[in-house]
Design an enzyme around this catalytic site. Structure first.
Site, PDB file in Angstrom:
ATOM      1  N   GLN A 238       0.830  -1.199   0.000  1.00  0.00           N
ATOM      2  CA  GLN A 238       0.000   0.000   0.000  1.00  0.00           C
ATOM      3  C   GLN A 238       0.870   1.258   0.000  1.00  0.00           C
ATOM      4  OE1 GLN A 238      -3.421  -0.113  -0.221  1.00  0.00           O
ATOM      5  NE2 GLN A 238      -3.004  -2.298  -0.513  1.00  0.00           N
TER       6      GLN A 238
ATOM      7  N   TYR B 176       4.536  -0.286   7.877  1.00  0.00           N
ATOM      8  CA  TYR B 176       4.552  -0.984   6.590  1.00  0.00           C
ATOM      9  C   TYR B 176       3.139  -1.092   6.017  1.00  0.00           C
ATOM     10  CZ  TYR B 176       9.243  -2.544   8.054  1.00  0.00           C
ATOM     11  OH  TYR B 176      10.553  -2.603   8.480  1.00  0.00           O
TER      12      TYR B 176
ATOM     13  N   LEU C 214      20.934  -6.808   1.371  1.00  0.00           N
ATOM     14  CA  LEU C 214      21.244  -6.793  -0.066  1.00  0.00           C
ATOM     15  C   LEU C 214      21.089  -5.397  -0.656  1.00  0.00           C
ATOM     16  CD1 LEU C 214      19.578 -10.126  -1.236  1.00  0.00           C
ATOM     17  CD2 LEU C 214      22.014  -9.661  -0.856  1.00  0.00           C
TER      18      LEU C 214
END
Length: 359
Positions: free
Chosen positions: A26, A61, A214
């Site tokens: 979202q 989040y 990463l």
């Protein structure tokens, strides 16, 4: 899977954890992924099969949707599966619906528990520094939550070294709950945490969970000098993190990363994760994935062993510049440095000696 003790707590967590930042998709978080509940269930199943016992989320989040999805996926599973969540960023439009005030922390924790469908959060992180709220107020709120049984442990995320020490000092002085862990950004792309945060972890006995090991996909081998990045990558889709300050160094690092990956016949991502797991003070890496194939490859990093020579090659090509006072200590105080100091100074000294030898 290897299990490591989280700081000075008695809790053992898997060396690889799974993060839910890609759940929901979202708002701005759409750039990270749009994993729905069916795919999230499959990913959690894979993680559990590989021995992962900690799952990370945050109220920020996808506006809380990531917590809701993770809560539904974990419903009815073993209580051995641990959950972290975080508080600090805005959860509404009101002036008190953000920060680390007692008001916001207590309300936000209740909201997170409701979305997660749980009666407690195993590790509750302060997601970011709040310079307007006294640390004593923040710690007292966390103490209240622990006394109520709503959190088991507390941690800090994205704090500077002096900010972390201010919090730790106040906790010790006032006999309040103290953080047992830091969650921070650290990777071959940016080793800034070696200046203060990793030495602090060694010195103070804090666990370290690494987010985005990463570098949001920069270290997967997709990004190479002179090559176009895939259209579905986060950088192309608008995700702004991390901030790359030295593009030449990044490309040089990726070339060495790819060379070592070819030596092992594995992906560059797997090598990058294995390097990070090798570093001092690191407890675990928080993996985020949009696809099952990515997740399976990343989980395999737990069993990859790099040679000392390979680790040194990666150390040298990605070495951080020694800012003051570290360059001065490196030349004049090396005979009186602690294990905490050597997190930064050890690799830096080897790198400097290697450069001088080449001359």
């Amino acid at each position: 899977m290897q299990y490591r003790q989280l700081g000075r707590s008695g809790l053992k967590i898997s060396a690889l954890n799974f993060g839910s930042v890609t759940f929901g998709g979202q708002g701005n978080f759409a750039a990270t992924g749009k994993v729905d509940i069916a795919e999230a269930t499959r990913m959690v199943d894979i993680c559990v099969e590989h021995g992962v016992n900690m799952f990370d989320t945050a109220d920020a989040y996808s506006g809380g949707e990531a917590e809701e999805i993770l809560g539904r996926v974990l419903q009815g599973r073993s209580r051995e599966l641990l959950v972290t969540s975080k508080v600090r960023f805005p959860t509404g439009k009101g002036p008190n619906e953000q920060g680390l005030s007692r008001h916001h922390i207590l309300n936000a924790c209740d909201d997170s528990l409701r979305r997660l469908g749980r009666d407690h959060i195993d590790l509750y992180y302060l997601h970011e520094w709040d310079g307007l709220t006294p640390v004593e107020e923040t710690l007292e709120a966390l103490q209240t939550l622990r006394d109520q049984g709503k959190i088991r442990y507390a941690g800090i995320s994205n704090f500077a070294g002096w900010q972390a020490m201010k919090l730790l000092g106040a906790a010790e002085r006032d006999c309040l709950i103290a953080p047992v862990s830091q969650q921070l950004y650290y990777s071959l792309e940016a080793r800034d945490a070696e200046y203060e945060l990793l030495p602090l972890a060694v010195d103070q006995g804090l666990g370290v969970q690494v987010w985005s090991p990463l570098a949001c996909g920069l270290l997967t081998g997709k990004y190479r000098r002179g090559k176009t990045a895939p259209e579905d990558s986060r950088r192309i889709s608008g995700w702004p993190e991390p901030e790359v300050r030295d593009l030449k160094k990044l490309y040089d690092t990726i070339e060495v990363l790819v060379q070592i990956a070819e030596e092992h016949s594995v992906s560059a991502a797997r090598v990058a994760l294995a390097w990070t797991l090798h570093k001092p003070a690191i407890t675990s890496l928080v993996l985020g994935a949009r696809k099952e194939s990515q997740l399976l490859d990343n989980l395999a990093a737990a069993s990859l062993r790099l040679t000392q020579e390979q680790v040194r090659r990666l150390d040298d090509v990605s070495a951080p510049d020694l800012i003051y006072p570290y360059w001065h200590q490196n030349r004049n105080a090396f005979d009186r440095l602690s294990k905490a100091d050597l997190v930064l100074q050890g690799p830096a000294k080897r790198h400097r000696e290697a450069l001088e030898t080449k001359k």
